[in-house]
Design a protein around this motif. Structure first.
Motif, PDB file in Angstrom:
ATOM      1  N   HIS A 185       0.756  -1.568  -0.204  1.00 53.00           N
ATOM      2  CA  HIS A 185      -0.109  -0.352   0.314  1.00 53.00           C
ATOM      3  C   HIS A 185       1.410   1.291   0.396  1.00 53.00           C
ATOM      4  N   PHE A 186       2.078   1.186   0.225  1.00 53.90           N
ATOM      5  CA  PHE A 186       3.346   2.150  -0.117  1.00 53.90           C
ATOM      6  C   PHE A 186       3.772   2.335  -1.714  1.00 53.90           C
ATOM      7  N   ALA A 187       3.013   1.822  -2.224  1.00 55.42           N
ATOM      8  CA  ALA A 187       3.579   1.318  -3.640  1.00 55.42           C
ATOM      9  C   ALA A 187       3.788   3.102  -4.074  1.00 55.42           C
ATOM     10  N   GLY A 188       5.290   3.031  -4.542  1.00 53.21           N
ATOM     11  CA  GLY A 188       5.348   4.377  -4.974  1.00 53.21           C
ATOM     12  C   GLY A 188       6.144   5.103  -4.353  1.00 53.21           C
ATOM     13  N   ALA A 189       5.712   4.650  -3.241  1.00 51.22           N
ATOM     14  CA  ALA A 189       6.278   6.394  -2.061  1.00 51.22           C
ATOM     15  C   ALA A 189       7.337   5.855  -1.667  1.00 51.22           C
ATOM     16  N   SER A 190       7.336   4.930  -0.995  1.00 48.11           N
ATOM     17  CA  SER A 190       8.318   4.512   0.438  1.00 48.11           C
ATOM     18  C   SER A 190       9.798   4.054   0.182  1.00 48.11           C
ATOM     19  N   ALA A 191      10.587   4.882   1.138  1.00 50.16           N
ATOM     20  CA  ALA A 191      11.962   4.912   1.259  1.00 50.16           C
ATOM     21  C   ALA A 191      12.437   3.501   1.348  1.00 50.16           C
ATOM     22  N   ASP A 192      12.050   3.297   1.422  1.00 54.33           N
ATOM     23  CA  ASP A 192      12.908   1.287   0.743  1.00 54.33           C
ATOM     24  C   ASP A 192      12.538   0.708  -0.216  1.00 54.33           C
ATOM     25  N   GLU A 193      11.273   1.781  -1.115  1.00 55.66           N
ATOM     26  CA  GLU A 193      11.640   0.798  -2.470  1.00 55.66           C
ATOM     27  C   GLU A 193      12.375   0.442  -3.804  1.00 55.66           C
ATOM     28  N   ILE A 194      12.395  -0.881  -4.074  1.00 56.23           N
ATOM     29  CA  ILE A 194      13.589  -0.971  -4.782  1.00 56.23           C
ATOM     30  C   ILE A 194      12.756  -0.772  -6.162  1.00 56.23           C
ATOM     31  N   ALA A 195      11.825  -1.914  -6.519  1.00 54.95           N
ATOM     32  CA  ALA A 195      10.712  -0.574  -7.945  1.00 54.95           C
ATOM     33  C   ALA A 195       8.738  -0.618  -7.430  1.00 54.95           C
ATOM     34  N   ASP A 196       8.189  -0.054  -8.157  1.00 53.31           N
ATOM     35  CA  ASP A 196       6.763   0.216  -8.019  1.00 53.31           C
ATOM     36  C   ASP A 196       6.157  -0.993  -8.614  1.00 53.31           C
ATOM     37  N   PRO A 197       5.248  -2.203  -7.410  1.00 56.49           N
ATOM     38  CA  PRO A 197       5.062  -2.956  -8.313  1.00 56.49           C
ATOM     39  C   PRO A 197       3.780  -2.623  -8.720  1.00 56.49           C
ATOM     40  N   ARG A 198       3.511  -2.227  -8.675  1.00 57.55           N
ATOM     41  CA  ARG A 198       1.791  -1.263  -8.957  1.00 57.55           C
ATOM     42  C   ARG A 198       2.055  -1.917 -11.086  1.00 57.55           C
ATOM     43  N   PRO A 199       3.004  -1.407 -11.671  1.00 65.26           N
ATOM     44  CA  PRO A 199       2.520  -1.797 -13.331  1.00 65.26           C
ATOM     45  C   PRO A 199       2.810  -3.839 -13.126  1.00 65.26           C
ATOM     46  N   VAL A 200       3.512  -3.449 -12.929  1.00 66.25           N
ATOM     47  CA  VAL A 200       3.352  -5.649 -12.390  1.00 66.25           C
ATOM     48  C   VAL A 200       2.360  -6.178 -12.380  1.00 66.25           C
ATOM     49  N   ALA A 201       1.254  -5.335 -11.094  1.00 66.38           N
ATOM     50  CA  ALA A 201       0.244  -5.664 -10.260  1.00 66.38           C
ATOM     51  C   ALA A 201      -0.639  -5.793 -11.513  1.00 66.38           C
ATOM     52  N   GLU A 202      -0.852  -4.381 -12.281  1.00 65.09           N
ATOM     53  CA  GLU A 202      -1.544  -4.252 -13.553  1.00 65.09           C
ATOM     54  C   GLU A 202      -1.591  -4.902 -14.131  1.00 65.09           C
ATOM     55  N   LEU A 203      -0.118  -5.246 -14.773  1.00 60.62           N
ATOM     56  CA  LEU A 203       0.053  -6.257 -15.668  1.00 60.62           C
ATOM     57  C   LEU A 203      -0.620  -7.482 -15.501  1.00 60.62           C
ATOM     58  N   ILE A 204      -0.666  -7.811 -14.152  1.00 64.55           N
ATOM     59  CA  ILE A 204      -1.461  -9.775 -13.683  1.00 64.55           C
ATOM     60  C   ILE A 204      -2.673  -9.560 -14.000  1.00 64.55           C
ATOM     61  N   ARG A 205      -3.421  -7.976 -13.627  1.00 64.00           N
ATOM     62  CA  ARG A 205      -4.948  -7.996 -13.560  1.00 64.00           C
ATOM     63  C   ARG A 205      -5.361  -7.880 -15.139  1.00 64.00           C
ATOM     64  N   GLN A 206      -4.730  -7.516 -16.103  1.00 60.23           N
ATOM     65  CA  GLN A 206      -5.177  -7.693 -16.976  1.00 60.23           C
ATOM     66  C   GLN A 206      -5.520  -9.183 -18.134  1.00 60.23           C
ATOM     67  N   TRP A 207      -3.371  -9.461 -17.271  1.00 63.97           N
ATOM     68  CA  TRP A 207      -3.781 -11.364 -18.297  1.00 63.97           C
ATOM     69  C   TRP A 207      -4.912 -12.075 -17.217  1.00 63.97           C
ATOM     70  N   SER A 208      -4.931 -12.098 -16.363  1.00 65.60           N
ATOM     71  CA  SER A 208      -5.884 -12.617 -15.150  1.00 65.60           C
ATOM     72  C   SER A 208      -6.924 -12.039 -15.823  1.00 65.60           C
ATOM     73  N   THR A 209      -7.716 -11.664 -15.496  1.00 66.48           N
ATOM     74  CA  THR A 209      -9.120 -10.910 -16.401  1.00 66.48           C
ATOM     75  C   THR A 209      -9.647 -11.663 -17.173  1.00 66.48           C
ATOM     76  N   ASP A 210     -10.961 -12.319 -16.591  1.00 66.44           N
ATOM     77  CA  ASP A 210     -11.464 -13.634 -18.032  1.00 66.44           C
ATOM     78  C   ASP A 210     -10.601 -14.308 -18.565  1.00 66.44           C
ATOM     79  N   HIS A 211      -9.435 -14.694 -18.371  1.00 63.03           N
ATOM     80  CA  HIS A 211      -8.367 -16.024 -18.880  1.00 63.03           C
ATOM     81  C   HIS A 211      -8.849 -17.354 -18.946  1.00 63.03           C
ATOM     82  N   PRO A 212      -9.393 -17.623 -20.496  1.00 63.40           N
ATOM     83  CA  PRO A 212     -10.328 -19.012 -20.348  1.00 63.40           C
ATOM     84  C   PRO A 212     -10.477 -20.283 -20.125  1.00 63.40           C
ATOM     85  N   GLU A 213      -7.817 -19.916 -19.298  1.00 61.12           N
ATOM     86  CA  GLU A 213      -8.332 -21.393 -18.884  1.00 61.12           C
ATOM     87  C   GLU A 213      -8.464 -21.006 -18.071  1.00 61.12           C
ATOM     88  N   PHE A 214      -8.362 -20.204 -17.006  1.00 56.72           N
ATOM     89  CA  PHE A 214      -8.435 -19.916 -15.338  1.00 56.72           C
ATOM     90  C   PHE A 214     -10.190 -19.289 -14.486  1.00 56.72           C
TER      91      PHE A 214
END
Length: 556
Positions: free
Chosen positions: A130-159
């Motif tokens: 929940h501190f993504a993109g803001a925290s001082a200890d961040e290595i990389a913002d996880p939200r672009p990856v999370a959004e990519l996974i959201r798009q991939w997984s939404t209505d995925h026919p196999e899953f």
């Protein structure tokens, strides 16, 4: 912040129209409740104890002020004036009427929101730090990856018809604030040789068989991430138990087959499907990343903050407790507590939602976050604005200075709402918070994670609470088990059960005895409860909870 493209918009609108027709058929009797059930679950609609409940996705916990305003509008128009924020970074409406659900989904679509895959045996809402993109200890913002996974997984026919629900979390910081190791798949973004990739954890989970996730692959490049994740879910989809829903989660599959066997199967499947991706996912990721560029941080003096901090003890207490370090100079991350003692943890009224939306517009670069701990985050606030923010929060009953303390309790809805619950959670959380407010010991006790679940499904994450409470039914009577020493961080540990459970009217005094024992035995005020427990072990707390019979007789 990610904005829907034309495909997203069309897809969500089509689902709204489709479900609207299904609701109409249920109302006119063309569909029985049994026939309607799988259709409504695909759209986040549950049938709870007293009414339908609609669970709305807040992908990776990120909201704009416009979206928060719309959530307030829905609460007022179609529900009872409030919403409940959950440990999955969702919001739940507990009282919608079935004929109103299509209108709610349409209103959500107006602000690029939906309820798709917040239920059912599919890949659920992807969560993140929940501190993504803001925290001082961040290595990389996880939200672009999370959004990519959201798009991939939404209505995925196999899953869409997996053995059971499947939960994914992503973190990009040194500290784990997303409980990565308690997920079916958890991703730690990390840097290796100048390249950002992910460590992939698999087979974590809580519920009736709590397990700490295991490392499936130490480093997966971003280019290989989606095909590797697809290979992982695909392998489990074939192996997962469908004969017993309690053994259907991937954690059981990993346990039964062993991590080495699962790894070999995933590698083989990955080699098969990788060529089909052809780099399309990387092109999508690069496009998504542009939506998560940092806001235009301003360079301004912090004199107003310094004056308020030095002159206003109430403001100082709030900042000392509710602020976290930000990566930008002059900025802070502010956590807004939804845990005022006596209130329902995670609930926010429509009025409070609107106040939060206005604060985000005025002072927070138009961005809010929902944490898995059921609080609201203002991720980017300049310190010079904090006195005004605190004043606005105070007027709305949102300025409780208790983040990470006794009363900042995670609690599921329990038997007050949930059809699966076997005991109440909300009154127990309220009772603990109110009691320690009366004792004025919260600050003295210091950092403490209390987590409460109203059934074995563990939606309140009790297994990883420093103090965990599990409500069960014992011959028609509520009984509360206590676990100690759990930890939901990067060093995840499952808590240890203390012994026999406690009746409803005994559980708050039992927690008080535990914490009084801690205060008596800690080496110094700086030693936290978890540190003291690890040093002392279970015995002194067990003695406090279950005194010898002769001692109890003497006390009587």
């Amino acid at each position: 912040m990610y904005k829907y493209n034309d495909f997203d918009e069309a897809f969500v609108r089509e689902r709204v129209a489709q479900f609207s027709a299904q609701v109409a058929r249920r109302i006119d009797g063309s569909l029985t409740e049994e026939e309607f059930r799988p259709l409504r679950l695909m759209n986040g609609l549950y049938l709870q104890l007293h009414a339908y409940m609609l669970r709305v996705a807040i992908p990776y916990g990120t909201l704009s002020s416009r979206q928060m305003d719309q959530l307030a509008h829905i609460a007022e128009t179609y529900d009872r004036g409030y919403g409940h924020f959950t440990t999955r970074q969702n919001i739940q409406y507990n009282w919608p009427k079935l004929p109103d659900v299509p209108a709610i989904l349409s209103d959500l679509a107006d602000v690029e929101m939906h309820a798709i895959q917040t239920s059912g045996n599919t890949i659920r809402n992807v969560t993140a730090d929940h501190f993504a993109g803001a925290s001082a200890d961040e290595i990389a913002d996880p939200r672009p990856v999370a959004e990519l996974i959201r798009q991939w997984s939404t209505d995925h026919p196999e899953f869409q018809f997996l053995p059971r629900k499947f939960k994914v979390a992503v973190s990009g910081a040194k500290a784990d604030r997303a409980v990565i190791k308690a997920h079916d798949v958890g991703l730690y973004l990390r840097e290796q040789g100048g390249e950002i990739g992910a460590q992939l954890i698999v087979g974590g989970g809580l519920g009736r068989t709590p397990m700490v996730g295991k490392v499936l692959k130490d480093f997966v490049s971003l280019e290989d991430l989606l095909p590797y994740l697809e290979a992982t879910v695909s392998v489990w989809n074939l192996l997962g138990r469908r004969d017993n829903k309690y053994k259907a989660r991937i954690k059981i599959t990993v346990h039964e087959h062993g991590i080495e066997d699962i790894r070999a199967r995933v590698e083989a499947r990955f080699a098969q499907i990788k060529p089909a991706f052809g780099g399309i996912d990387m092109a999508m990721l690069r496009e998504i990343e542009t939506a998560f560029a940092p806001p235009a941080f301003r360079n301004a003096p912090t004199d107003a903050f310094d004056r308020a901090y030095n002159n206003d003890p109430v403001f100082r207490a709030w900042t000392d407790t509710n602020l976290s370090a930000h990566k930008a100079s002059g900025y802070a991350i502010a956590t807004v507590s939804l845990k005022t003692p006596g209130q329902t943890p995670g609930d926010a009224s429509a009025y409070q939602m609107r106040v939060l939306a206005q604060i985000a517009r005025d002072y927070g670069h138009d961005e809010l976050r929902i944490s898995h701990e059921q609080n609201v985050i203002l991720p980017h606030v300049h310190k010079s604005d904090l006195p005004a923010i605190h004043a606005a929060l105070k007027d709305a009953g949102l300025a409780t200075a208790n983040i990470g303390l006794v009363s900042d309790i995670i609690a599921c809805p329990g038997m007050d709402y949930c059809a699966l619950a076997t005991a109440r959670s909300i009154p127990v959380a309220q009772g603990i918070a109110t009691r320690f407010e009366e004792l004025k010991l919260e600050q003295d006790i210091g950092p403490l994670k209390i987590k409460i679940s109203g059934c074995i499904n563990a939606c309140g994450h009790h297994h990883v609470g420093h103090i965990g409470i599990l409500g069960l039914d014992r011959a028609g009577v509520e009984n509360y088990q206590i676990t100690l020493g759990g930890d939901g961080t990067e060093d995840m540990v499952i808590g240890e059960r203390t012994g026999p459970g406690f009746a409803y009217d005994e559980i708050v005094p039992a927690i008080e005895r535990i914490l009084m024992t801690y205060l008596d035995l800690r080496e110094a005020p700086q030693e936290t409860f978890l540190e003291a427990y690890r040093r002392l072990g279970m015995d002194p707390f067990k003695t406090a909870l279950y005194p010898p019979k002769e001692e109890k007789a003497h006390a009587a």
